[in-house]
Design a protein around this motif. Structure first.
Motif, PDB file in Angstrom:
ATOM      1  N   LEU A  41       0.853  -1.184   0.000  1.00  0.00           N
ATOM      2  CA  LEU A  41       0.000   0.000   0.000  1.00  0.00           C
ATOM      3  C   LEU A  41       0.889   1.233   0.000  1.00  0.00           C
ATOM      4  CD1 LEU A  41      -2.791   1.378   0.249  1.00  0.00           C
ATOM      5  CD2 LEU A  41      -2.488   1.303   2.721  1.00  0.00           C
ATOM      6  N   THR A  43       1.034   5.197   0.228  1.00  0.00           N
ATOM      7  CA  THR A  43       0.205   6.341   0.601  1.00  0.00           C
ATOM      8  C   THR A  43       1.004   7.629   0.410  1.00  0.00           C
ATOM      9  OG1 THR A  43       0.942   6.302   2.887  1.00  0.00           O
ATOM     10  CG2 THR A  43      -0.974   4.966   2.349  1.00  0.00           C
ATOM     11  N   VAL A 127      -7.406   3.705  -4.099  1.00  0.00           N
ATOM     12  CA  VAL A 127      -8.114   2.495  -3.663  1.00  0.00           C
ATOM     13  C   VAL A 127      -9.181   2.809  -2.608  1.00  0.00           C
ATOM     14  CG1 VAL A 127      -6.403   1.919  -1.893  1.00  0.00           C
ATOM     15  CG2 VAL A 127      -7.738   0.090  -2.962  1.00  0.00           C
ATOM     16  N   HIS A 128      -9.019   3.918  -1.873  1.00  0.00           N
ATOM     17  CA  HIS A 128     -10.007   4.254  -0.838  1.00  0.00           C
ATOM     18  C   HIS A 128     -11.387   4.547  -1.433  1.00  0.00           C
ATOM     19  CE1 HIS A 128      -8.503   8.208  -2.126  1.00  0.00           C
ATOM     20  NE2 HIS A 128      -9.742   8.610  -1.883  1.00  0.00           N
ATOM     21  N   PHE A 135     -14.404  -3.800  -1.601  1.00  0.00           N
ATOM     22  CA  PHE A 135     -13.340  -4.125  -0.650  1.00  0.00           C
ATOM     23  C   PHE A 135     -13.477  -5.568  -0.168  1.00  0.00           C
ATOM     24  CE2 PHE A 135     -12.304   0.459   0.346  1.00  0.00           C
ATOM     25  CZ  PHE A 135     -10.964   0.337   0.043  1.00  0.00           C
ATOM     26  N   THR A 155      -3.046   5.258  -2.495  1.00  0.00           N
ATOM     27  CA  THR A 155      -4.126   6.113  -2.011  1.00  0.00           C
ATOM     28  C   THR A 155      -3.603   7.426  -1.441  1.00  0.00           C
ATOM     29  OG1 THR A 155      -6.017   6.272  -0.519  1.00  0.00           O
ATOM     30  CG2 THR A 155      -4.126   5.086   0.311  1.00  0.00           C
ATOM     31  N   PRO A 158      -5.467   7.011   3.274  1.00  0.00           N
ATOM     32  CA  PRO A 158      -5.448   5.665   3.855  1.00  0.00           C
ATOM     33  C   PRO A 158      -6.482   5.480   4.971  1.00  0.00           C
ATOM     34  CG  PRO A 158      -3.463   6.897   4.453  1.00  0.00           C
ATOM     35  CD  PRO A 158      -4.187   7.707   3.430  1.00  0.00           C
ATOM     36  N   ILE A 161      -9.513   3.318   4.251  1.00  0.00           N
ATOM     37  CA  ILE A 161      -9.364   1.915   3.859  1.00  0.00           C
ATOM     38  C   ILE A 161      -9.674   1.029   5.064  1.00  0.00           C
ATOM     39  CG2 ILE A 161      -7.711   0.183   3.046  1.00  0.00           C
ATOM     40  CD1 ILE A 161      -6.351   2.424   1.532  1.00  0.00           C
ATOM     41  N   LEU A 166      -6.057  -3.027   5.287  1.00  0.00           N
ATOM     42  CA  LEU A 166      -4.787  -2.418   5.726  1.00  0.00           C
ATOM     43  C   LEU A 166      -3.851  -3.446   6.328  1.00  0.00           C
ATOM     44  CD1 LEU A 166      -5.593   0.959   7.549  1.00  0.00           C
ATOM     45  CD2 LEU A 166      -4.360   0.622   5.394  1.00  0.00           C
TER      46      LEU A 166
END
Ligand code: ZN
Length: 537
Positions: A41, A43, A127-128, A135, A155, A158, A161, A166
């Motif tokens: 991920l 960010t 992605v959020h 999801f 993203t 974050p 999410i 996460l």
């Protein structure tokens, strides 16, 4: 003539990625030691290099030379990933694919082995924005991922999410890129492009980019076009609506002299030119910081720093404590600007606070950027009061958007687009977008604008969103922007450019016409400042 420097100079390997050394080191080590995780991920705010990094990781995983921190850039996999046509790299922008169906379809494909690569890599940007059910669909695959699948999620937010997602990702936080590194990269790009530039111009651009390399390069594109193939401070300043240093030097000189009327006259001139008072306070703080440097660590100023002499002279004229104090006042003034009745009042209040707190030594003079002393026929304080009272009324009226908007039909204001752009609260790239648009019409809540083909790269969602929000705030109602490309080229930026050229031509003409006129103009110029303060007496 758009160069699209951001695309051209997009980093293609880890070593070219500027400003994210900590992340690059961690990921490179993992790749070298073949400690691969199945979901990453990334960010960070926009334009710091998340998707660029994601694509480099995809190359690192699929390079035909083996999993490596140094993808070769030459093999079929590397070349195809760079060109955006590698079959096993699936890029998805969650902002436009929030439906669970897309996600299911996408994840069904994950079960099959990669077609040509080592891994099937899924890059999911923003992605959020995925829906909860999307999801959930993704979570199933994240819990038991096929060995040939890698997820790289990116993203700006974050927090949105789900924790369940996460907890299955290895998270890397990309930083905003420091100004110095952005400037360095701009310098590097210009050097390799063979474009002449001035360092202070690059500082301005780097600061306007607010930590985003993509924005910095996009601004640089604009600056090259605006400056006719070179990147010079004056032209960039003009392009960004930045405050001419001359004003700031005059202000500091007026403070040294304890000259209140001159301070206000300077503020008034800035207002007449619609300069941003917020930027002015920011620039003033930057300038004071540099003066403090000149006082305490003169070595920190570069030898080729064009303002070196002026900074050192100011450093001698103020005490170190004064500079600290002025710096504090500038910061507080900027912070409180939103609370002030209007920006002009906030700005002049800050100047008066500076004047009140900095003890003036009579006879203190400074040789650089001299501003002639103004005749003080009344005590300075009295003049300040009268002057600000005189200015207050029209300013307040002019500034408070909605009340004016109610008085004038919205369409009338919109059709005076150039004037409107100057009044709404918008800066940086969004302001530039506004300056390069033409108003076409208003359909219900939709404001229709056109932007010339050459400036269509300004049509980034973030900028249109900012411009849209500023217009909404100004008119006090919800408005949508619909921007297409085309138009007649009569954008505020273009009109201003033409006016500037015409004015320059006229000035040159009249000066050339007669030596007597030239002399007059010089004398007149010397008297301009006097006349500008006469009306208040
Ligand atoms: Zn390769």
């Amino acid at each position: 003539m758009t160069l699209a420097l951001a695309r051209k100079w997009r980093p293609r390997n880890f070593s070219e990625l500027v400003g994210q050394e900590h992340v690059v080191r961690a990921i490179s080590n993992a790749l070298t030691q073949n400690r691969l995780h199945h979901a990453y991920l990334l960010t960070g705010t926009r334009g710091v290099g998340k998707t660029t990094l994601a694509r480099i990781i995809a190359k690192a995983l699929n390079c035909e030379t083996g999993v490596t921190a140094m993808p070769c850039g030459k093999c079929t996999a590397c070349v195809e990933i760079d060109a955006g046509r590698f079959v096993d790299l699936i890029e998805l922008d969650a902002a436009s694919n929030t439906q669970v169906d897309n996600m299911r379809e996408l994840l069904e494909g994950a079960l099959y082995a990669p077609t040509s690569g080592r891994f099937k890599v899924y890059i999911i940007d923003e992605v959020h924005m995925l829906s909860r059910s999307a999801f959930n669909a993704m979570l199933k695959t994240l819990e038991e991922p096929p060995a040939h699948v890698k997820f790289i999620l990116a993203t700006t937010d974050p927090q949105k999410i789900p924790v369940t997602v996460l907890s299955r990702c290895l998270q890397f936080n990309l930083k905003q890129i420091p100004l110095v590194q952005i400037r360095g990269q701009l310098e590097n790009v210009l050097g390799r492009e063979g474009v002449t530039f001035e360092i202070p111009a690059l500082n301005l651009l780097a600061r306007a980019a607010e930590g985003s390399m993509r924005d910095a390069l996009s601004l640089l594109d604009q600056a090259i076009a605006h400056g006719g193939g070179r990147v010079e401070e004056t032209s960039v300043r003009e392009m960004l609506g930045a405050v001419d240093r001359g004003y700031l030097f005059s202000i500091l000189n007026a403070l040294i002299r304890g000259d209140g009327p001159a301070l206000l006259a300077e503020a008034d001139r800035m207002g007449a030119r619609s300069l941003s008072f917020e930027t002015a306070l920011q620039d003033l703080a930057t300038l004071l910081h540099r003066i403090a440097l000149a006082q305490t660590v003169p070595g920190a100023l570069a030898d080729d720093e064009p303002e070196r002499e002026a900074l050192i002279a100011l450093g001698r004229a103020f005490s170190e404590e004064d500079v600290q104090l002025l710096y504090q006042i500038a910061l507080h003034g900027r912070r409180d600007l939103g609370l002030a009745p209007d920006d002009f009042a906030g700005f002049t209040m800050t100047l008066m606070r500076m004047l009140a707190f900095v003890p003036v030594e009579p006879g203190a003079k400074i040789s650089t950027h001299p501003a002639p002393a103004l005749p003080a026929e009344k005590p300075a304080a009295a003049q300040i009061v009268e002057r600000s009272a005189a200015i207050e009324t029209p300013r307040t009226l002019k500034k408070s958007g909605p009340s004016v908007a109610n008085a004038r039909p919205i369409e009338a204001e919109l059709s005076d687009w150039r004037n409107l752009v100057g009044r709404i609260k918008v800066g940086g790239m969004a302001r530039m977008l506004g300056d390069n648009c033409e108003f076409q019409g208003l359909q219900g809540d939709n404001i229709e604008l056109v932007v010339p083909e050459v400036h269509k790269h300004l049509l980034e969602k973030t900028y249109t969103d900012k411009l849209q929000a500023a217009l909404g705030d100004y008119f006090g109602r919800k408005l949508r922007l619909r921007i297409s490309t085309g138009g007649s080229g009569k954008t505020p930026a273009e009109i201003e450019n033409q006016e500037r050229q015409a004015k320059l031509a006229r000035a040159i003409e009249s000066i050339d016409a007669d030596p007597f006129v030239r002399e007059l103009v010089e004398n007149f110029d010397a008297r301009v400042r006097d006349t500008s303060i006469k009306p208040i007496q």
